[in-house]
Design a protein around this motif. Structure first.
Motif, PDB file in Angstrom:
ATOM      1  N   GLU A 173       0.832  -1.288   0.034  1.00  0.00           N
ATOM      2  CA  GLU A 173       0.063  -0.107   0.096  1.00  0.00           C
ATOM      3  C   GLU A 173       0.943   1.363  -0.023  1.00  0.00           C
ATOM      4  OE1 GLU A 173      -2.950  -0.304   2.928  1.00  0.00           O
ATOM      5  OE2 GLU A 173      -4.253  -1.705   1.845  1.00  0.00           O
ATOM      6  N   SER A 176       2.260   1.539  -3.609  1.00  0.00           N
ATOM      7  CA  SER A 176       1.383   2.176  -4.669  1.00  0.00           C
ATOM      8  C   SER A 176       0.847   3.626  -4.270  1.00  0.00           C
ATOM      9  CB  SER A 176       0.072   1.199  -4.569  1.00  0.00           C
ATOM     10  OG  SER A 176      -0.881   1.763  -3.573  1.00  0.00           O
ATOM     11  N   TYR A 177       1.127   3.923  -2.824  1.00  0.00           N
ATOM     12  CA  TYR A 177       0.931   5.398  -2.567  1.00  0.00           C
ATOM     13  C   TYR A 177       2.250   6.068  -3.275  1.00  0.00           C
ATOM     14  CZ  TYR A 177      -0.153   9.536   0.001  1.00  0.00           C
ATOM     15  OH  TYR A 177      -0.595  10.941   0.389  1.00  0.00           O
ATOM     16  N   SER A 178       3.102   5.676  -3.122  1.00  0.00           N
ATOM     17  CA  SER A 178       4.490   6.299  -3.681  1.00  0.00           C
ATOM     18  C   SER A 178       4.313   6.391  -5.130  1.00  0.00           C
ATOM     19  CB  SER A 178       5.719   5.855  -3.162  1.00  0.00           C
ATOM     20  OG  SER A 178       5.937   5.656  -1.761  1.00  0.00           O
ATOM     21  N   SER A 180       1.771   6.297  -6.764  1.00  0.00           N
ATOM     22  CA  SER A 180       0.831   7.208  -7.597  1.00  0.00           C
ATOM     23  C   SER A 180       1.187   8.707  -7.295  1.00  0.00           C
ATOM     24  CB  SER A 180      -0.717   7.004  -6.878  1.00  0.00           C
ATOM     25  OG  SER A 180      -0.900   7.758  -5.624  1.00  0.00           O
ATOM     26  N   HIS A 181       2.009   9.135  -6.321  1.00  0.00           N
ATOM     27  CA  HIS A 181       2.250  10.444  -5.997  1.00  0.00           C
ATOM     28  C   HIS A 181       3.786  10.496  -6.629  1.00  0.00           C
ATOM     29  CE1 HIS A 181      -0.517  12.521  -3.219  1.00  0.00           C
ATOM     30  NE2 HIS A 181      -0.743  11.108  -2.957  1.00  0.00           N
ATOM     31  N   ARG A 184       3.916   9.748 -10.699  1.00  0.00           N
ATOM     32  CA  ARG A 184       3.127  10.436 -11.687  1.00  0.00           C
ATOM     33  C   ARG A 184       3.787  12.163 -11.734  1.00  0.00           C
ATOM     34  NH1 ARG A 184      -2.634  10.204 -10.235  1.00  0.00           N
ATOM     35  NH2 ARG A 184      -2.977  11.388 -11.822  1.00  0.00           N
ATOM     36  N   LEU A 231      -2.607   1.290 -11.088  1.00  0.00           N
ATOM     37  CA  LEU A 231      -2.908   1.375  -9.528  1.00  0.00           C
ATOM     38  C   LEU A 231      -4.426   1.172  -9.280  1.00  0.00           C
ATOM     39  CD1 LEU A 231      -1.303   4.916  -8.967  1.00  0.00           C
ATOM     40  CD2 LEU A 231      -0.604   2.602  -7.818  1.00  0.00           C
ATOM     41  N   ARG A 235      -5.390  -1.857  -6.820  1.00  0.00           N
ATOM     42  CA  ARG A 235      -6.440  -1.346  -5.829  1.00  0.00           C
ATOM     43  C   ARG A 235      -7.766  -2.520  -5.899  1.00  0.00           C
ATOM     44  NH1 ARG A 235      -7.564   3.793  -7.300  1.00  0.00           N
ATOM     45  NH2 ARG A 235      -5.511   4.583  -6.827  1.00  0.00           N
TER      46      ARG A 235
ATOM     47  N   LYS B  68       1.822  16.400  -0.072  1.00  0.00           N
ATOM     48  CA  LYS B  68       3.110  15.397   0.319  1.00  0.00           C
ATOM     49  C   LYS B  68       4.144  16.560   0.879  1.00  0.00           C
ATOM     50  CE  LYS B  68       4.764  11.006  -0.716  1.00  0.00           C
ATOM     51  NZ  LYS B  68       5.413  10.293  -1.541  1.00  0.00           N
ATOM     52  N   SER B  98      -2.093  13.091  -6.570  1.00  0.00           N
ATOM     53  CA  SER B  98      -2.847  11.877  -7.233  1.00  0.00           C
ATOM     54  C   SER B  98      -4.039  11.834  -5.977  1.00  0.00           C
ATOM     55  CB  SER B  98      -1.983  10.556  -6.866  1.00  0.00           C
ATOM     56  OG  SER B  98      -2.706   9.597  -7.288  1.00  0.00           O
ATOM     57  N   ARG B 102      -7.598   7.600   0.745  1.00  0.00           N
ATOM     58  CA  ARG B 102      -7.349   7.808   1.997  1.00  0.00           C
ATOM     59  C   ARG B 102      -7.104   9.259   2.282  1.00  0.00           C
ATOM     60  NH1 ARG B 102      -2.454   4.038   2.655  1.00  0.00           N
ATOM     61  NH2 ARG B 102      -2.224   4.394   0.620  1.00  0.00           N
TER      62      ARG B 102
END
Lengths: 399, 132
Positions: A173, A176-178, A180-181, A184, A231, A235, B68, B98, B102
């Motif tokens: 998780e 995938s968060y990294s 996605s941020h 991209r 992603l 998910r 972030k 993104s 959450r």
């Protein structure tokens, strides 16, 4: 284990008359059997533990009020244990009284009653057979211990693996968060500067240069869509689901309204109401409908007005959702491939990442259903999603 | 005509900051200050540390808050902002790289004036700053 156990298990001797006890002990010693003389039953009860081989007692001994102590120890043995009892009957003019004496001990099952006058060989045989039985009990005890140990370590292993798995999911998780941020971000910058260049210095660039900038932008956008779709796929694959009754008549118009790629084609969607209620997960159903409808829009036949029919058919406890378009259709050879990751059955110039239908398939499967497709090139395509019908009376949820 | 609002952009990425200020400037918004991490953003708002001089570092009308951020994440900054009654008038627009479920849940719980996925374009700016 067995050899040493046999030698070390002593026989407890309980006889109120010292001479009897000593005689018995000597006979056993001559036969190579270890024994321990107990002055009374209270002492015997104290020594009747796991490592005792058998209890040898005379009927006279059971007359003592301390008999209850022995009875209690016998009654409270561990499941594997049934301490053998060798009871020597007193001789009262031929009256058999041994069974009454056993009653005082709580009628133990593993008991032998020996009559007087007693031959030494009879005594030794009876004690040996008792010790052999006790040895078997110890083997069972050891096996049970081994089993408990195995179960314990198995439980520990399960707990350890569960913890590892949980950690892996958390890492995934975080990953995938990294993705996605952070993955991209450069794409956004790439696209941003290409646009800025075209806007701010556009007048100084020729048409070829504009074309190149356009291609940079489009490649960055495509990579961004790919990242988002991958992603979304991951998910859908790992999200925690709780299936609930979902009212499709409420959900579908919302999807069409809220997706900027779908809203302009509102007039092309022919929804045959009532669609009914299925057992599903609202976000996954939204994903299914948006991807299928976007696909229909994307692969419309340019010479025809797009028409997409959405209807359902109830059969027993299943609801079949049918999404049928009059688009380009898919070649039979490609039909199986369209649900695979990164598979595309469309010409190269069509926009798309090749993940959309893989997401739909995964989502349908995660809701316990299945998806099928049939198509006629040049005529259109029909997707059929079989999902469970919501049980009657279940309150429907909307997305 | 109302005076141009004073903007604070909390953004650690130079490119994102450049592209955002470029859009802002196209929309006629040129009074822009920048902080590059969460702690500095709170210092700026409190007027502490290097931001003591309010003449040089005026309290902003609008905060563009990246999620972030180094040292202190955007939602943590927002949490602190929500604790301060005197900052109630500050408009906070959250910018994220993104659209993560959450993140949005956390921000929704705290409340903000707008939640946007980067890049912020002319259309969104027109929405945030309707004809001044």
């Amino acid at each position: 284990m067995t050899g040493s156990t046999r030698q070390t298990l002593p026989v407890l001797i309980a006889a109120p008359i010292g001479a009897d006890a000593n005689n018995t002990a000597r006979i056993l010693a001559d036969a190579g059997i270890a024994s321990e003389i107990c002055q009374d039953l209270s002492m015997a009860a104290g020594k009747m533990n796991e490592d005792c081989g058998a209890l040898l007692l005379t009927e006279e001994a059971t007359a003592s009020p301390e008999c209850g102590l022995v009875r209690d120890v016998l009654a409270n043995q561990p499941p594997w244990s049934d301490l053998p009892i060798v009871l020597i009957e007193s001789s009262r003019r031929g009256r058999k009284t041994g069974n009454a004496a056993l009653t005082c001990l709580g009628s133990p099952l593993a008991a032998v009653v020996l009559e007087r006058p007693l031959h030494a060989s009879t005594l030794v045989t009876a004690v040996r057979s008792s010790l052999a039985a006790r040895l078997r009990q110890h083997q069972i005890r050891d096996l049970l211990h081994e089993r408990d140990h195995l179960l314990g370590s198995l439980e520990a292993q399960v707990a350890e693996r569960t913890a590892k798995l949980r950690q892996a999911v958390e890492e995934l998780e975080g990953f995938s968060y990294s993705v996605s941020h952070d993955l991209r971000a450069p794409l956004r910058v790439l696209d941003g500067y290409a646009r800025a260049l075209a806007e701010d210095y556009g007048s100084r660039l020729d048409s070829q240069a504009h074309l190149y900038l356009d291609r940079i932008s489009r490649a960055a956008q495509r990579m961004d869509r790919l990242t988002q779709d991958v992603l979304a796929y991951s998910r859908v694959s790992r999200m925690t689901l709780s299936l609930q009754a979902v009212d499709l008549d409420g959900l579908l118009p919302d999807v069409i309204e809220q997706y900027p790629t779908l809203a302009p084609f509102k007039a092309s969607f022919d929804i045959h109401r009532p669609l009914g209620t299925v057992l599903g997960h609202p976000p996954l159903l939204v994903q299914c409908f948006s991807n299928l409808l976007e696909n229909a829009v994307k692969f419309a036949e340019p010479d025809r007005t797009l028409k997409v029919v959405v209807r359902t058919r109830r059969k027993d406890d299943q609801v079949r959702i049918i999404v049928q378009d009059n688009g380009r259709g898919i070649d039979g050879d490609n039909l199986e491939r369209i649900f695979g990751l990164f598979e595309r059955a469309a010409p190269k110039e069509t926009e798309g990442t090749g993940i959309g239908l893989a997401i739909v398939k995964k989502a349908v499967e995660r809701m316990g259903g299945q998806i099928r497709v049939s198509s006629r090139p040049g005529k259109g395509t029909e997707f059929r999603l079989d999902l469970q019908a919501a049980p009657d009376g279940a309150p429907p949820a909307s997305a | 005509m109302t005076p141009s609002p004073y903007l604070l952009v909390a953004e650690d990425d130079d490119d994102d900051f450049f592209l955002l200020t470029r859009e802002l400037s196209k929309a006629g918004l040129k009074s822009v200050a920048r902080t590059a991490d969460g702690k500095a953003t709170l210092e700026y708002l409190r007027g502490t540390g290097p931001y003591r001089d309010r003449a040089k570092h005026p309290f902003p009308d609008v905060l563009f808050l990246d999620l972030k951020l180094p040292l202190m994440l955007g939602h943590e900054v927002l949490q602190e902002i929500r604790k301060e009654p005197k900052w109630k008038a500050l408009k906070v627009y959250v910018l994220t790289g993104s659209d993560e479920h959450r993140d949005r849940e956390r921000i929704d719980a705290l409340g903000c004036d707008g939640y946007y996925v980067k890049p912020l374009g002319a259309a969104q700016l027109a929405q945030i700053f309707p004809r001044r």
